[in-house]
Design an enzyme around this catalytic site. Structure first.
Site, PDB file in Angstrom:
ATOM      1  N   LYS A 112      34.461 -27.413  32.165  1.00  0.00           N
ATOM      2  CA  LYS A 112      34.440 -27.939  31.288  1.00  0.00           C
ATOM      3  C   LYS A 112      35.886 -27.665  30.307  1.00  0.00           C
ATOM      4  O   LYS A 112      36.664 -28.508  29.298  1.00  0.00           O
ATOM      5  CB  LYS A 112      33.719 -26.184  30.464  1.00  0.00           C
ATOM      6  CG  LYS A 112      31.842 -26.659  30.406  1.00  0.00           C
ATOM      7  CD  LYS A 112      31.542 -25.681  29.211  1.00  0.00           C
ATOM      8  CE  LYS A 112      30.205 -26.613  29.654  1.00  0.00           C
ATOM      9  NZ  LYS A 112      28.951 -25.773  30.343  1.00  0.00           N
ATOM     10  N   LYS A 193      27.986 -37.398  36.839  1.00  0.00           N
ATOM     11  CA  LYS A 193      26.978 -36.854  36.602  1.00  0.00           C
ATOM     12  C   LYS A 193      26.922 -36.874  35.141  1.00  0.00           C
ATOM     13  O   LYS A 193      27.316 -36.417  34.112  1.00  0.00           O
ATOM     14  CB  LYS A 193      27.146 -35.327  36.525  1.00  0.00           C
ATOM     15  CG  LYS A 193      26.060 -34.637  36.851  1.00  0.00           C
ATOM     16  CD  LYS A 193      26.408 -32.981  36.010  1.00  0.00           C
ATOM     17  CE  LYS A 193      26.105 -32.235  35.137  1.00  0.00           C
ATOM     18  NZ  LYS A 193      25.282 -30.518  35.226  1.00  0.00           N
ATOM     19  N   LYS A 196      25.032 -33.374  29.272  1.00  0.00           N
ATOM     20  CA  LYS A 196      24.349 -33.885  27.135  1.00  0.00           C
ATOM     21  C   LYS A 196      26.435 -33.363  27.090  1.00  0.00           C
ATOM     22  O   LYS A 196      26.128 -34.564  25.494  1.00  0.00           O
ATOM     23  CB  LYS A 196      24.223 -32.532  27.060  1.00  0.00           C
ATOM     24  CG  LYS A 196      23.499 -32.195  27.282  1.00  0.00           C
ATOM     25  CD  LYS A 196      21.981 -30.904  27.039  1.00  0.00           C
ATOM     26  CE  LYS A 196      21.138 -30.090  27.771  1.00  0.00           C
ATOM     27  NZ  LYS A 196      20.951 -28.588  28.204  1.00  0.00           N
TER      28      LYS A 196
HETATM   29  P1  ADP Z   1      24.332 -30.663  30.810  1.00  0.00           P
HETATM   30  O1  ADP Z   1      24.670 -30.880  32.194  1.00  0.00           O
HETATM   31  O2  ADP Z   1      23.667 -31.734  30.534  1.00  0.00           O
HETATM   32  O3  ADP Z   1      25.012 -29.498  30.022  1.00  0.00           O
HETATM   33  P2  ADP Z   1      22.232 -28.190  31.577  1.00  0.00           P
HETATM   34  O4  ADP Z   1      23.397 -27.253  32.741  1.00  0.00           O
HETATM   35  O5  ADP Z   1      22.363 -27.607  30.665  1.00  0.00           O
HETATM   36  O6  ADP Z   1      22.573 -29.733  31.468  1.00  0.00           O
HETATM   37  O7  ADP Z   1      21.657 -28.216  32.539  1.00  0.00           O
HETATM   38  C1  ADP Z   1      19.724 -28.379  33.151  1.00  0.00           C
HETATM   39  C2  ADP Z   1      19.336 -28.071  34.135  1.00  0.00           C
HETATM   40  O8  ADP Z   1      19.225 -29.511  34.600  1.00  0.00           O
HETATM   41  C3  ADP Z   1      19.988 -27.794  35.177  1.00  0.00           C
HETATM   42  O9  ADP Z   1      18.985 -27.135  36.361  1.00  0.00           O
HETATM   43  C4  ADP Z   1      20.534 -28.918  35.732  1.00  0.00           C
HETATM   44  O10 ADP Z   1      21.337 -27.981  37.527  1.00  0.00           O
HETATM   45  C5  ADP Z   1      19.749 -29.786  35.479  1.00  0.00           C
HETATM   46  N1  ADP Z   1      20.455 -31.369  35.352  1.00  0.00           N
HETATM   47  C6  ADP Z   1      21.467 -31.755  34.666  1.00  0.00           C
HETATM   48  N2  ADP Z   1      22.166 -32.136  34.321  1.00  0.00           N
HETATM   49  C7  ADP Z   1      21.947 -32.706  35.681  1.00  0.00           C
HETATM   50  C8  ADP Z   1      22.305 -34.019  36.121  1.00  0.00           C
HETATM   51  N3  ADP Z   1      22.573 -35.052  35.978  1.00  0.00           N
HETATM   52  N4  ADP Z   1      21.278 -33.549  37.667  1.00  0.00           N
HETATM   53  C9  ADP Z   1      20.087 -33.269  38.244  1.00  0.00           C
HETATM   54  N5  ADP Z   1      20.105 -32.761  37.198  1.00  0.00           N
HETATM   55  C10 ADP Z   1      20.988 -32.031  36.299  1.00  0.00           C
END
Ligand code: ADP
Ligand code: TRP
Length: 327
Positions: A112, A193, A196
């Site tokens: 971050k 990856k 959001k």
């Molecule tokens: P973001 O990175 O979009 O903020 P979060 O950290 O809120 O997503 O992740 C919520 C859930 O979704 C977690 O269990 C995370 O491991 C899974 N997740 C998020 N992005 C991915 C991705 N690109 N591929 C697989 N799983 C993901």
């Protein structure tokens, strides 16, 4: 008995990475024996979301997303994190046994910072609250994507420090990863990856023109269809792997690899991807629309879930308070 628990932040609309990396497993697991706890991590989202109306909307959106995609609130407890305040009490107790070094090593925090996000204390201590979320409910299995594994290790460490000091208060949880590698880390339309916060995500319920636009955004190159290519090097094939049955994926891959007359162009493959997304999420889109049209009912479902969750968190909080001498 296994106790499954996971949380998801309402920090934006949920995307394909969230679905394939997390939500899909959550829903599938909730149909197996055991206890199932899924919550909306609104306290966590507060580290980044500053607009109260938006946050309220996003919490309901996450709830509607899970329900539309098939989570049965009778089989799995679904609630919002902030309706169980005992979790923040447990987080405080854990923070007193958690070394600074442990948090300073967190990849997600360092990422971050690297993305230029100005950190607040909540963002730094985020893993402590996450540990409390997990330990409050005596979770044994925590289904998450790969990016959360370090947070799980930190949870194990915190439970270990606390138990080492005060006796067996917390249950040691394990991360449960998706068994399919391509689901564990879904790429975004830029190949990083999907996240959001990186502006590279495709919303689960995207449809029509917006879906078409998103898929058109997956980068390709200017090579002609006839030219043989390695499908494993094409981002588009990573996306197709999420949606197509293996046989069909293999078939397209073989044709692209062979090149020549019978090889599909990128446009053609994108059409197929759009159709596959429609097939996968078409019905859930409708259910989501219905659910979002009745916010009071969504709030009721979440409040019922919180009531159930709270009983468990209170017992753990009381155990912890007694163990460390606060009662
Ligand atoms: P973001 O990175 O979009 O903020 P979060 O950290 O809120 O997503 O992740 C919520 C859930 O979704 C977690 O269990 C995370 O491991 C899974 N997740 C998020 N992005 C991915 C991705 N690109 N591929 C697989 N799983 C993901
Ligand atoms: N940090 C998780 C994420 O960004 C969300 C989360 C908060 C969580 N508390 C949790 C996940 C407890 C599993 C268990 O995805």
């Amino acid at each position: 008995m296994k106790t499954y628990l996971s949380g998801i932040q309402p920090s934006g609309r949920l995307h394909l990475g969230n679905y394939f990396g997390a939500i899909r497993q959550h829903i599938a697991l909730s149909e197996t024996p055991g206890e199932h706890y899924y919550f909306i991590a609104d306290y966590h989202a507060l580290t980044t979301v500053r607009d109260p109306e938006l946050l309220r909307e996003l919490v309901r959106d996450v709830a509607a997303t899970y329900l539309a995609l098939g989570l049965d609130p009778e089989r799995a407890v679904l609630w919002r994190q902030s309706e169980v305040p005992e979790v923040t009490e447990i987080a405080w107790m854990l923070s007193t046994v958690c070394g600074m070094g442990l948090l300073e090593r967190a990849h997600s925090y360092k990422d971050k910072l690297a993305h230029g996000i100005k950190p607040n204390v909540g963002l730094f201590t985020y893993p402590v609250l996450m540990a409390a979320d997990i330990l409050a409910y005596d979770a044994t299995h925590v289904p998450v994507g790969k990016d959360q594994v370090q947070h799980l290790e930190m949870t194990q460490d915190m439970a270990g420090y606390f138990n080492g000091q005060y006796g067996e208060v917390f249950v040691r949880p394990e991360a449960q990863l998706a068994d399919n590698e391509s689901m564990a880390k879904v790429p975004g339309i830029d190949g990083q990856k999907m996240s959001k916060s990186y502006g590279n995500a495709i919303w689960i319920f995207e449809e029509g023109k917006a879906l078409k636009k998103a898929i058109q955004g997956i980068p390709t190159d200017s090579r002609a269809p006839e030219e043989p290519k390695d499908p494993k090097e094409l981002l588009l094939f990573d996306f197709l792997a999420l949606f197509l049955p293996e046989d069909e994926w293999n078939d397209w891959a073989a044709r692209v690899q062979a090149g020549g007359e019978g090889a599909p162009g990128y446009g053609h493959l994108k059409q197929r991807l759009i159709a596959a997304v429609d097939e996968t999420f078409g019905e859930a889109r409708e259910r989501r629309r219905e659910l979002m049209s009745d916010p009071a009912e969504l709030d009721r479902i979440l409040a019922r879930g919180a009531e159930k969750a709270r009983v468990r968190a209170q017992a753990t909080r009381n155990r912890a308070l007694t163990a460390c001498g606060l009662r």
